[in-house]
Design an enzyme around this catalytic site. Structure first.
Site, PDB file in Angstrom:
ATOM      1  N   GLY A   7      36.496  18.561 -24.368  1.00  0.00           N
ATOM      2  CA  GLY A   7      35.970  17.173 -25.176  1.00  0.00           C
ATOM      3  C   GLY A   7      35.142  16.367 -24.303  1.00  0.00           C
ATOM      4  N   ASN A  49      33.254  31.539 -30.289  1.00  0.00           N
ATOM      5  CA  ASN A  49      32.963  32.686 -29.574  1.00  0.00           C
ATOM      6  C   ASN A  49      33.455  33.908 -30.083  1.00  0.00           C
ATOM      7  OD1 ASN A  49      35.395  33.025 -28.441  1.00  0.00           O
ATOM      8  ND2 ASN A  49      34.883  32.239 -26.321  1.00  0.00           N
ATOM      9  N   ASP A  51      30.769  24.582 -24.081  1.00  0.00           N
ATOM     10  CA  ASP A  51      30.641  23.060 -24.330  1.00  0.00           C
ATOM     11  C   ASP A  51      29.367  22.522 -24.608  1.00  0.00           C
ATOM     12  OD1 ASP A  51      33.448  23.163 -24.240  1.00  0.00           O
ATOM     13  OD2 ASP A  51      33.608  22.828 -21.965  1.00  0.00           O
TER      14      ASP A  51
HETATM   15  O1  RIB Z   1      35.570  24.790 -21.612  1.00  0.00           O
HETATM   16  C1  RIB Z   1      35.441  24.259 -20.019  1.00  0.00           C
HETATM   17  C2  RIB Z   1      36.798  23.543 -20.055  1.00  0.00           C
HETATM   18  O2  RIB Z   1      37.751  24.246 -20.366  1.00  0.00           O
HETATM   19  C3  RIB Z   1      37.068  23.401 -18.427  1.00  0.00           C
HETATM   20  O3  RIB Z   1      36.361  22.025 -18.171  1.00  0.00           O
HETATM   21  C4  RIB Z   1      38.530  22.886 -18.499  1.00  0.00           C
HETATM   22  O4  RIB Z   1      39.005  21.581 -18.227  1.00  0.00           O
HETATM   23  C5  RIB Z   1      38.995  23.618 -19.765  1.00  0.00           C
HETATM   24  O5  RIB Z   1      39.364  22.645 -20.423  1.00  0.00           O
END
Ligand code: RIB
Length: 287
Positions: free
Chosen positions: A43, A179, A233
């Protein structure tokens, strides 16, 4: 054009990272790693990525109190994210992710969720009517459902890490992002609604579907891979931002692929998230 407003409902972690030559097999001990610590959490990473790419961002989350909280929120604070929706719980620990990264940039992650697991639907108080709400699954699915009932321009869910969610979430989200492993977990269920599904394929790029039909495809960019943590992310945040900005689907997918390509060229999750001018310059250099 004013900056899109994006509210992220999701996790905040402190990432404890060991970079080693190789990842351990079950039961194996790998020595000789180097250690670093970064803010992370899917997040928080997506919130920061959206902010660096040009959005006004508010974050809804739960943490503990103390030094881990401060370290986990440091970059969100520095980059001007609205943190008023983050509840700190003196009786819980801030989430921690134990991450191993190998020489090829691949990782293994174990998350001790702590306060993330206590986020409740009542905590999901979204300010105003944002252009987009972006969620992941490192917080209880009930919170994602609460977010889905909140008015916004685009409701997006990154189904990571894969886990059970109500079918209605899959059918009503405007955008699901998965994914290959997550796509396999959910099967055809992700294509039953009228919304879009973005499927990331690592070195094979990304595909965008609407109502089960492919509407856009973007090849992967070739870059030196240092650490893939946070690349997914970055992709989520960049795609949501680009769609909010009104980019045509293919261009939005290309923008997201470029942003995530840049994220793998640096170590760590949040330290690797690119700024808008870097992505724009990278894309220009490809033309
Ligand atoms: O997507 C990567 C994240 O997954 C990392 O930063 C870790 O905290 C996990 O939540």
């Amino acid at each position: 054009m004013s900056a899109p407003s994006i509210t992220v409902v999701g996790s905040v972690n402190l990432d404890l990272v060991a970079s080693a030559e190789k990842l351990p097999a079950p039961g194996e001990t790998v020595t000789g790693a180097s250690f670093t610590q970064h803010p992370g959490g899917k997040g928080a990473n997506q919130a920061l990525a959206a902010r660096r790419l040009g959005a006004d961002v508010a974050m809804i989350a739960r943490t503990g109190e103390g030094p881990n909280r401060d370290a986990a929120l440091a970059l969100l604070k520095e980059d001007g994210i609205d943190l008023s929706g983050i509840v700190s719980d003196p009786d819980q620990q801030t989430g921690v992710a134990l991450i191993a990264v190998d020489a090829a940039g691949e990782n293994q992650i174990v998350v001790a969720s702590g306060a993330n697991g206590d986020l409740s639907p009542g905590d999901v108080k979204v300010p105003g009517r944002p252009d987009a709400i972006l969620c992941q699954l490192e917080v209880p699915a009930a919170c994602v459902m609460a977010a889905s009932r909140t008015p916004c321009g685009l409701f997006a869910v990154n189904l990571a890490p894969a886990g059970p969610v109500p079918v209605s979430l899959l059918e009503t989200a405007d955008l699901l992002i998965v994914n290959e492993g997550e796509a396999e977990f959910y099967g055809d269920g992700i294509h039953r609604g009228p919304g879009m599904v973005a499927l990331t394929l690592g070195g094979q790029g990304a595909v965008l579907y609407r109502a089960g039909k492919e509407i856009a495809r973007a090849p992967a960019f070739t870059v030196p891979v240092i650490d893939t943590t946070g690349a997914g992310d970055t992709f989520c945040a960049a795609l949501v931002l680009a769609l909010c900005e009104g980019l045509e689907e293919g261009d939005a997918l290309r923008f997201a692929s470029a942003a995530s390509a840049l994220a793998v060229t640096k170590p760590g999750a949040q330290p690797s998230l690119p700024w808008r001018d870097e992505v724009d310059a990278f894309l220009k250099a490809q033309d």
